[in-house]
Enzyme design. Structure first.
Site, short mmCIF file in Angstrom:
data_model
loop_
_atom_site.label_atom_id
_atom_site.label_comp_id
_atom_site.label_asym_id
_atom_site.label_seq_id
_atom_site.Cartn_x
_atom_site.Cartn_y
_atom_site.Cartn_z
N ARG A 103 0.87 -1.19 0.00
CA ARG A 103 0.00 0.00 0.00
C ARG A 103 0.89 1.23 0.00
O ARG A 103 1.73 1.38 0.88
CB ARG A 103 -0.93 0.02 1.22
CG ARG A 103 -2.14 0.98 1.04
CD ARG A 103 -2.94 1.17 2.32
NE ARG A 103 -2.15 1.88 3.30
CZ ARG A 103 -2.14 1.59 4.61
NH1 ARG A 103 -2.87 0.63 5.11
NH2 ARG A 103 -1.37 2.28 5.42
N GLU A 124 4.51 7.37 2.64
CA GLU A 124 5.37 6.20 2.84
C GLU A 124 4.87 5.06 1.96
O GLU A 124 3.75 5.09 1.46
CB GLU A 124 5.36 5.73 4.30
CG GLU A 124 4.00 5.25 4.76
CD GLU A 124 4.07 4.18 5.84
OE1 GLU A 124 5.14 3.56 6.05
OE2 GLU A 124 3.03 3.93 6.47
N ASN A 128 4.31 0.88 2.13
CA ASN A 128 4.23 -0.24 3.08
C ASN A 128 4.42 -1.57 2.38
O ASN A 128 3.69 -1.88 1.43
CB ASN A 128 2.87 -0.23 3.77
CG ASN A 128 2.69 0.99 4.65
OD1 ASN A 128 3.31 1.10 5.70
ND2 ASN A 128 1.86 1.92 4.20
N SER A 184 -2.76 -2.77 5.90
CA SER A 184 -4.09 -3.18 6.35
C SER A 184 -5.21 -2.33 5.76
O SER A 184 -4.98 -1.42 4.98
CB SER A 184 -4.15 -3.17 7.88
OG SER A 184 -3.85 -1.88 8.34
N LYS A 191 12.08 3.02 6.17
CA LYS A 191 12.03 4.45 5.87
C LYS A 191 13.36 4.93 5.27
O LYS A 191 13.41 5.86 4.47
CB LYS A 191 11.70 5.25 7.13
CG LYS A 191 10.41 4.83 7.84
CD LYS A 191 9.18 5.16 7.03
CE LYS A 191 7.89 4.98 7.80
NZ LYS A 191 7.52 3.61 8.12
N LYS A 199 11.59 10.25 11.28
CA LYS A 199 11.05 8.88 11.28
C LYS A 199 12.12 7.83 11.57
O LYS A 199 13.19 7.87 10.97
CB LYS A 199 10.44 8.55 9.92
CG LYS A 199 9.34 9.47 9.46
CD LYS A 199 8.74 8.96 8.16
CE LYS A 199 7.65 9.88 7.66
NZ LYS A 199 6.98 9.32 6.48
N GLU A 225 7.16 0.42 11.71
CA GLU A 225 5.87 0.37 11.03
C GLU A 225 4.74 0.39 12.06
O GLU A 225 4.94 0.04 13.21
CB GLU A 225 5.74 -0.94 10.24
CG GLU A 225 6.54 -0.98 8.97
CD GLU A 225 6.22 0.17 8.05
OE1 GLU A 225 5.06 0.59 7.98
OE2 GLU A 225 7.16 0.66 7.40
N GLY A 226 3.56 0.76 11.60
CA GLY A 226 2.37 0.59 12.42
C GLY A 226 1.93 1.83 13.17
O GLY A 226 0.95 1.81 13.89
N ARG A 243 -7.93 7.60 4.89
CA ARG A 243 -7.97 7.74 6.35
C ARG A 243 -7.91 9.23 6.68
O ARG A 243 -7.12 9.96 6.07
CB ARG A 243 -6.76 7.04 6.99
CG ARG A 243 -6.81 5.54 6.83
CD ARG A 243 -5.53 4.90 7.34
NE ARG A 243 -4.39 5.33 6.55
CZ ARG A 243 -3.13 5.13 6.89
NH1 ARG A 243 -2.84 4.53 8.04
NH2 ARG A 243 -2.15 5.53 6.11
P1 ADP Z 1 4.07 4.34 9.74
O1 ADP Z 1 4.80 3.32 8.94
O2 ADP Z 1 4.32 4.22 11.20
O3 ADP Z 1 2.62 4.43 9.38
P2 ADP Z 1 4.30 6.95 8.39
O4 ADP Z 1 5.48 7.38 7.59
O5 ADP Z 1 3.09 6.61 7.63
O6 ADP Z 1 4.78 5.74 9.34
O7 ADP Z 1 3.97 8.09 9.43
C1 ADP Z 1 2.85 8.00 10.29
C2 ADP Z 1 1.93 9.20 10.10
O8 ADP Z 1 2.67 10.41 10.25
C3 ADP Z 1 1.30 9.29 8.72
O9 ADP Z 1 0.13 8.51 8.64
C4 ADP Z 1 1.02 10.79 8.61
O10 ADP Z 1 -0.18 11.13 9.29
C5 ADP Z 1 2.18 11.41 9.36
N1 ADP Z 1 3.25 11.76 8.42
C6 ADP Z 1 4.30 11.00 8.07
N2 ADP Z 1 5.07 11.64 7.16
C7 ADP Z 1 4.48 12.82 6.91
C8 ADP Z 1 4.79 13.95 6.07
N3 ADP Z 1 5.88 13.97 5.32
N4 ADP Z 1 3.95 15.00 6.08
C9 ADP Z 1 2.85 15.01 6.86
N5 ADP Z 1 2.51 13.99 7.69
C10 ADP Z 1 3.32 12.91 7.72
MG MG Z 2 3.97 2.12 7.40
MG MG Z 3 1.80 5.00 7.62
#
Ligand code: ADP
Ligand code: MG
Ligand code: MG
Length: 514
Positions: A134, A153, A155, A160, A341, A403, A407-408, A490
């Protein structure tokens, strides 16, 4: 255009209208499996001793506007993203260099890498890998330019909500269409009268991927020629079970493939690899049917993505056991690691080598540059790079998120907290973090969410679009199947940094394209 759409949306609700929408949504959700198990921590002591309760998944009462061009571009790029991550996974030299640089600062990544190396030393007996991916995005809506699609990001493990995302589309569609133009269910608004959310075939797409792998496994390798099955490895206490069951049901009823779910802490109790068989088939013994046994063609992991799932060396042995078996893994350890990441940062860093062109040799330059357009700038924190200054300066830190290799949800550090957080860590650990520019979604988007505890929240929101893809490839990098389909929206409160639904931060939503 974008501002005007968001400015008046969604229409205001009278108390009676809100009550109607909440009642409709609660009932519809349970009737149609848009549900999760309740969080035991939120229940009174002993309230659900037999674990029979289910509750409405967190959901928005209205679909959210999303720029059509961004939505279509995300779909158009998904098979290329699938190809990119399959290629990275097959290119051990390229990936290994990145991962080995993390092993001294990140024990979890080090353990995954060791697991791969141990199986590699013994020799893999399965050349095929399956990805159910995803890719997550936000639409960067800045008044000065057209909305731009930016990736949050990618995945590669346990992605999920494909099983619930079409349920939300269906809920919103029913509200929009069960009266003329939705006019009885929703207060009037041009967006609510002109269209419904686009079709969402996430369940079909993801199930097809699993079915293609199951087919590609070929003949049984066990001496007894056991019947074949797919195995979902899940977390004990998983609350998002109806999401998984949507795929389960599609596989058993449409594809007619036997599917079993197994808790990750029961791997050694319920599976084995016959030591006398060099092909290493993975044999599953359903505990409810003691006389039967199945050979597993495909292991679908909805577990093992987080360090806290590996409580003892036994858990690592169980992961190794699956990895060394003949079953096709979704994902392999290497494919899980490709989703780090750090890999995304290296692909997206604004300066340095053109990794995309060298990884995607057979892809034309125009398509590669469309992929590159979806990157927001990301940096490492090395002493020589730009990232360190951007992260430590309180003014520039405000425009960034930090970051780790996790994950998660719930793992990032945001904006003003970045400089002090970094200073609290030994400098030698900084390389396990990446710095990413914050994406700026529509400033004035609003929606109303029905949270799992029944609370109704209206306010400024940020939406994140996910596009599902599936790919089957072999360790020479040859692609046997590559498809995309289905989406997830979401939506979270604007003041909330994190975005995970399962982690409790956001609500399931659907899109109205404009
Ligand atoms: P994970 O793998 O834990 O889901 P993410 O990279 O998706 O990690 O980061 C978690 C959340 O942080 C995202 O769902 C988003 O809401 C926020 N986020 C992450 N990166 C960004 C970004 N570059 N700009 C704005 N929000 C972000
Ligand atoms: Mg993720
Ligand atoms: Mg995420």
């Amino acid at each position: 255009m974008a501002e005007t759409i968001y400015a008046n949306y969604p229409p205001q609700l009278s108390p009676e209208q809100q009550e109607f929408l909440v009642a409709f949504t609660k009932d519809w959700a349970i009737q149609n499996g848009l549900a999760v198990r309740p969080n035991p921590a939120l229940l009174p002591e002993g309230a659900d001793a037999n674990h029979v309760l289910a509750t409405t998944a967190p959901v928005t009462l209205f679909p959210s506007p999303f720029p059509k061009a961004c939505f279509e571009e995300a779909q158009a790029l998904q098979t290329l993203y699938n190809q990119l991550y399959a290629t990275i996974t097959s290119n051990q030299e390229w990936l290994g260099k990145i991962i080995e640089d993390l092993t001294d600062v990140d024990e979890f990544v080090a353990n995954l890498w060791q697991t791969h190396l141990a199986v590699q030393k013994e020799g893999y007996v399965q050349n095929l890998s399956l990805g159910l991916f995803r890719s997550d995005y936000m639409a960067d809506v800045t008044p000065t330019h057209d909305p731009a699609l930016k990736q949050v990001e990618f995945n590669t493990i346990s992605a999920s909500f494909g099983g619930l995302s079409d349920r939300v589309r269906s809920l919103h569609t029913e509200l929009l269409t069960s009266s003329p133009g939705g006019s009885i269910n929703y207060p009037s608004h041009p967006l609510l009268e002109s269209q419904t959310p686009p079709a969402n075939n996430a369940v079909e797409t993801l199930s097809n991927g699993l079915a293609v792998a199951h087919e590609a496994y070929g003949q049984p390798k066990s001496s007894a020629a056991l019947p074949l099955c797919i195995l979902f490895v899940v977390q004990e206490g998983e609350r998002n079970v109806f999401d998984q069951l949507a795929l389960f049901k599609r596989l058993t009823t449409f594809h007619k493939i036997p599917v079993f779910r197994i808790y990750s802490n029961k791997i050694f109790d319920q599976t084995s690899i016959p030591s006398s068989n060099p092909s290493r088939p993975l044999v599953y013994y359903p505990p409810h049917s003691p006389s039967s046994a199945f050979e597993v063609t495909t292991v679908y992991l909805r577990a093992y993505y987080s360090p806290d799932e590996y409580k003892s060396p036994r858990d690592w042995e169980a992961r190794t056991h699956l990895e060394r078996s003949a079953a096709i893994k979704c994902p392999t350890v290497l494919n899980q690691l490709s989703g780090c990441k750090k890999v995304q940062q290296i692909l997206a860093q604004p300066t340095g080598p053109d990794h995309l062109s060298s990884l995607l040799k057979d892809v034309d330059a125009a398509r590669i540059s469309r992929l590159r357009e979806t990157f927001a700038p990301q940096y490492d924190l090395s002493a020589s790079g730009q990232g360190r200054d951007l992260a430590l300066n309180p003014e520039t830190a405000m425009k960034h998120v930090l970051k780790p290799q996790r994950e998660g949800g719930g793992n990032n550090i945001y904006k003003s907290e970045i400089p002090d957080f970094l200073k609290s860590l030994p400098e030698s650990d900084w390389k396990s973090w990446v710095l990413m520019e914050i994406i700026n979604p529509a400033p004035n988007a609003e929606n109303v969410a029905l949270r799992v505890d029944g609370e109704v929240l209206r306010g400024n929101v940020i939406s994140e679009l996910g596009i599902y893809g599936t790919i089957l490839w072999d360790n020479t990098g040859k692609i046997h199947y590559n498809d995309q389909g289905g989406w997830l929206l979401r939506t979270k409160g604007k003041e909330v940094n994190e975005g995970g639904v399962a982690a409790g931060f956001s609500s399931l939503d659907s899109v109205l394209l404009f």
